[in-house]
Design a protein around this motif. Sequence first.
Motif, mmCIF file in Angstrom:
data_model
loop_
_atom_site.group_PDB
_atom_site.id
_atom_site.type_symbol
_atom_site.label_atom_id
_atom_site.label_comp_id
_atom_site.label_asym_id
_atom_site.label_seq_id
_atom_site.Cartn_x
_atom_site.Cartn_y
_atom_site.Cartn_z
ATOM 1 N N ILE A 135 27.701 3.667 21.399
ATOM 2 C CA ILE A 135 26.275 3.423 21.217
ATOM 3 C C ILE A 135 25.722 4.439 20.217
ATOM 4 C CG2 ILE A 135 24.028 3.308 22.358
ATOM 5 C CD1 ILE A 135 25.532 2.644 24.939
ATOM 6 N N ALA A 136 25.494 3.977 18.991
ATOM 7 C CA ALA A 136 24.944 4.856 17.960
ATOM 8 C C ALA A 136 23.422 4.835 18.045
ATOM 9 C CB ALA A 136 25.424 4.400 16.587
ATOM 10 N N LYS A 137 22.769 5.578 17.152
ATOM 11 C CA LYS A 137 21.316 5.710 17.233
ATOM 12 C C LYS A 137 20.560 4.378 17.144
ATOM 13 C CE LYS A 137 17.506 7.826 14.916
ATOM 14 N NZ LYS A 137 17.116 8.309 13.603
ATOM 15 N N PRO A 138 20.875 3.507 16.156
ATOM 16 C CA PRO A 138 20.134 2.236 16.100
ATOM 17 C C PRO A 138 20.322 1.400 17.363
ATOM 18 C CG PRO A 138 21.502 2.527 14.138
ATOM 19 C CD PRO A 138 21.865 3.621 15.075
ATOM 20 N N ALA A 139 21.540 1.397 17.885
ATOM 21 C CA ALA A 139 21.808 0.623 19.095
ATOM 22 C C ALA A 139 21.010 1.185 20.262
ATOM 23 C CB ALA A 139 23.298 0.642 19.412
ATOM 24 N N LEU A 140 20.931 2.504 20.322
ATOM 25 C CA LEU A 140 20.191 3.139 21.407
ATOM 26 C C LEU A 140 18.704 2.789 21.316
ATOM 27 C CD1 LEU A 140 20.258 5.091 23.808
ATOM 28 C CD2 LEU A 140 19.715 6.916 22.207
ATOM 29 N N LEU A 185 11.260 12.520 27.579
ATOM 30 C CA LEU A 185 11.617 13.429 26.498
ATOM 31 C C LEU A 185 13.103 13.317 26.176
ATOM 32 C CD1 LEU A 185 10.023 15.431 24.811
ATOM 33 C CD2 LEU A 185 10.815 17.262 26.285
ATOM 34 N N ALA A 186 13.920 13.111 27.205
ATOM 35 C CA ALA A 186 15.360 12.976 27.005
ATOM 36 C C ALA A 186 15.663 11.765 26.126
ATOM 37 C CB ALA A 186 16.066 12.833 28.353
ATOM 38 N N ILE A 187 14.968 10.665 26.393
ATOM 39 C CA ILE A 187 15.184 9.464 25.574
ATOM 40 C C ILE A 187 14.819 9.741 24.124
ATOM 41 C CG2 ILE A 187 14.429 7.081 25.204
ATOM 42 C CD1 ILE A 187 13.812 7.023 28.263
ATOM 43 N N LYS A 188 13.676 10.412 23.939
ATOM 44 C CA LYS A 188 13.226 10.711 22.583
ATOM 45 C C LYS A 188 14.203 11.640 21.873
ATOM 46 C CE LYS A 188 9.736 8.163 22.925
ATOM 47 N NZ LYS A 188 9.779 6.884 22.218
ATOM 48 N N MET A 189 14.788 12.560 22.623
ATOM 49 C CA MET A 189 15.761 13.479 22.018
ATOM 50 C C MET A 189 16.996 12.715 21.579
ATOM 51 S SD MET A 189 15.944 16.918 24.208
ATOM 52 C CE MET A 189 14.629 18.097 24.211
ATOM 53 N N LEU A 190 17.444 11.790 22.418
ATOM 54 C CA LEU A 190 18.646 11.028 22.075
ATOM 55 C C LEU A 190 18.368 10.102 20.889
ATOM 56 C CD1 LEU A 190 20.008 10.249 25.635
ATOM 57 C CD2 LEU A 190 20.853 11.914 23.988
ATOM 58 N N CYS A 191 17.102 9.669 20.758
ATOM 59 C CA CYS A 191 16.743 8.843 19.599
ATOM 60 C C CYS A 191 16.413 9.700 18.382
ATOM 61 C CB CYS A 191 15.545 7.960 19.922
ATOM 62 S SG CYS A 191 15.920 6.640 21.077
ATOM 63 N N ALA A 218 25.392 14.425 26.565
ATOM 64 C CA ALA A 218 24.768 13.098 26.626
ATOM 65 C C ALA A 218 25.227 12.239 25.460
ATOM 66 C CB ALA A 218 23.251 13.239 26.623
ATOM 67 N N LYS A 219 25.278 12.865 24.276
ATOM 68 C CA LYS A 219 25.699 12.107 23.093
ATOM 69 C C LYS A 219 27.148 11.670 23.211
ATOM 70 C CE LYS A 219 22.424 12.629 19.651
ATOM 71 N NZ LYS A 219 21.918 13.360 18.499
ATOM 72 N N LYS A 220 27.927 12.517 23.861
ATOM 73 C CA LYS A 220 29.335 12.176 24.032
ATOM 74 C C LYS A 220 29.477 10.942 24.925
ATOM 75 C CE LYS A 220 33.664 14.559 24.907
ATOM 76 N NZ LYS A 220 34.253 15.633 25.694
ATOM 77 N N ILE A 221 28.660 10.919 25.984
ATOM 78 C CA ILE A 221 28.688 9.750 26.869
ATOM 79 C C ILE A 221 28.376 8.484 26.081
ATOM 80 C CG2 ILE A 221 27.555 8.630 28.850
ATOM 81 C CD1 ILE A 221 27.014 11.439 29.955
ATOM 82 N N PRO A 249 25.674 3.476 30.762
ATOM 83 C CA PRO A 249 25.946 4.693 29.981
ATOM 84 C C PRO A 249 24.670 5.362 29.502
ATOM 85 C CG PRO A 249 26.626 2.714 28.782
ATOM 86 C CD PRO A 249 26.305 2.289 30.172
ATOM 87 N N VAL A 250 23.662 4.557 29.117
ATOM 88 C CA VAL A 250 22.408 5.123 28.619
ATOM 89 C C VAL A 250 21.688 5.858 29.753
ATOM 90 C CG1 VAL A 250 20.182 4.606 27.567
ATOM 91 C CG2 VAL A 250 22.207 3.323 26.886
#
Lengths: 77, 472
Positions: free
Chosen positions: B268-273, B223-229, B259-262, B198-199
Amino acid sequence: MKSLKDLRLGESGIIEKLLVSADMRKRFLDIGLIDKTRVSCVGISPAGDPKAFLIRGAVIAIRLCDCEKIMLENSKE
Amino acid sequence: MGLTRTSCSKSASNFKGLEADGHRVISIAGNPNVGKSTIFNALTGMKQHTGNWAGKTVGSATGYLKTEKETYTLVDIPGTYSLSPRSPEEEIARDFIAFGGGSLCVVVCDATCLERNLALVLNIAEITPNVIVCVNLLDEAKRKGINIDLDVLSERLGVTVIGTVARDKKSLEGLVQAIEDFPFADKKSNFVMEYPKPVAEAIEVLATVIDKKLNGKINARWLAIKMLCEEIGLISKAGEFANFDIFGDEDIVAAIKIAKKILHQENIAKPALEYIVSAAAVSSAESIYEAAVKKQAQKSDFDRKADRIFTGKAFGIPVMIALLLFILWLTVSGANYISEILSLLFGHIENGLEWAISRTGIPLAIKKVIIEGAFRVPAIIVSVMLPPMAIFFPLFTILEDIGYLPRVAFNLDKPLSRCNGCGKQALTMCMGLGCNAAGVVGCRIIDSPRERLLAILTNSFIPCNGRLPQHK
């Protein structure tokens, strides 16, 4: 439940989870303390605190107040 | 280089204009204390003072590497363990690498604890494919029974890997050759970290959109990872760098939502991500390490025995006190001899100067200004302060090199933490004995801002060697 604090000199354990604040958690993740990581205690300072641990090839000292928030799997070797 | 205005001011992290002189810019990155500055100096022939203790590179030192083919601008960026910065220095390092960090990044690794170093290598290789990994201290690793297969390492990382022994200049020739031969023009692909499905999917969705919008100025996946975090500060910096209003762009905002919906569907919340992202780097490093490194013996018997003495319950503290007192005694008594010789020498020079000036007929008032002011004052300062420093700091460096200083910090952490400080403060206090300025600067090695402030503020209570003689 066992924590890193309970490891005596020469003993090793496997990380189960971290019970720390978000900020501290990041630091621990940075030094490679993810789940299933093997950690062994390689030194105890003269005052008994902090202890030194071998983590992924690097020796890192961690204070007991932080150690007790790092939980280990129960199987002991 | 040291504490110059350019290396400490706010603009120290501003790297624009480095390429103005037309040379390719190469950055030297790595964990703290892996011999980065030594390699930098050997390559540039520059005397940025090295050795001593952790964390000397304040801002970024620059120098030039001249080869037969080309001249390169080398940038020595501060040592860091990962690219998720916790201190200003680490932020400088990250910003440099992420936002236009030159044409090539040489990542220096310590062969004796390669696994930990690999995390940073992967962090960097994820952002830019233009990476050369330099595995330093190979000789020391060999002595410890660690054999590293550089070819396997290179294959798994997908970048050039060079082995070096920093103190032996010859071994650096391979590195220079690798820089010369580096295919700057070729299109290369970045290291792709493996994330759970999913990530990876969420990253892919967002990265595709970002890539289109930013035209590949910044690595889109990273950058995508950083945005999701939700690293807002970093994203706005990225926007500034790419000259693009990231948060104002409808397509990107829409992609973030998808992406957040996925991620949300998989709980998977922010800390988990954040955990998944860090863990991916650590376990990638682990598998690469295991493939490339063969370890023979465990830590040698000698080290264990030594540690029982240096940090043991019975001997740790007495040995430490004895050793530090011995160094202090050596410094003070040794310095006396040199001081005497120096002041004798300066006395002779002063006499000579006086004689020369008296022949010119300069008025007495001016003569006094020259001899007693301009000459005698600096002469006294040099003869009093130079000798203890010239003895103390090299001795301290030896202690650092044999790895004793971290053990002092380890021994003294408990008593100092009772005073809300930390063990490393013992080191900055010792350095304060040599020179308070050096002691205060050295406080950078302390991570916690509160403990660092305490160490800085109390350092002035340690009488430095300029003040010690006053108490005779």
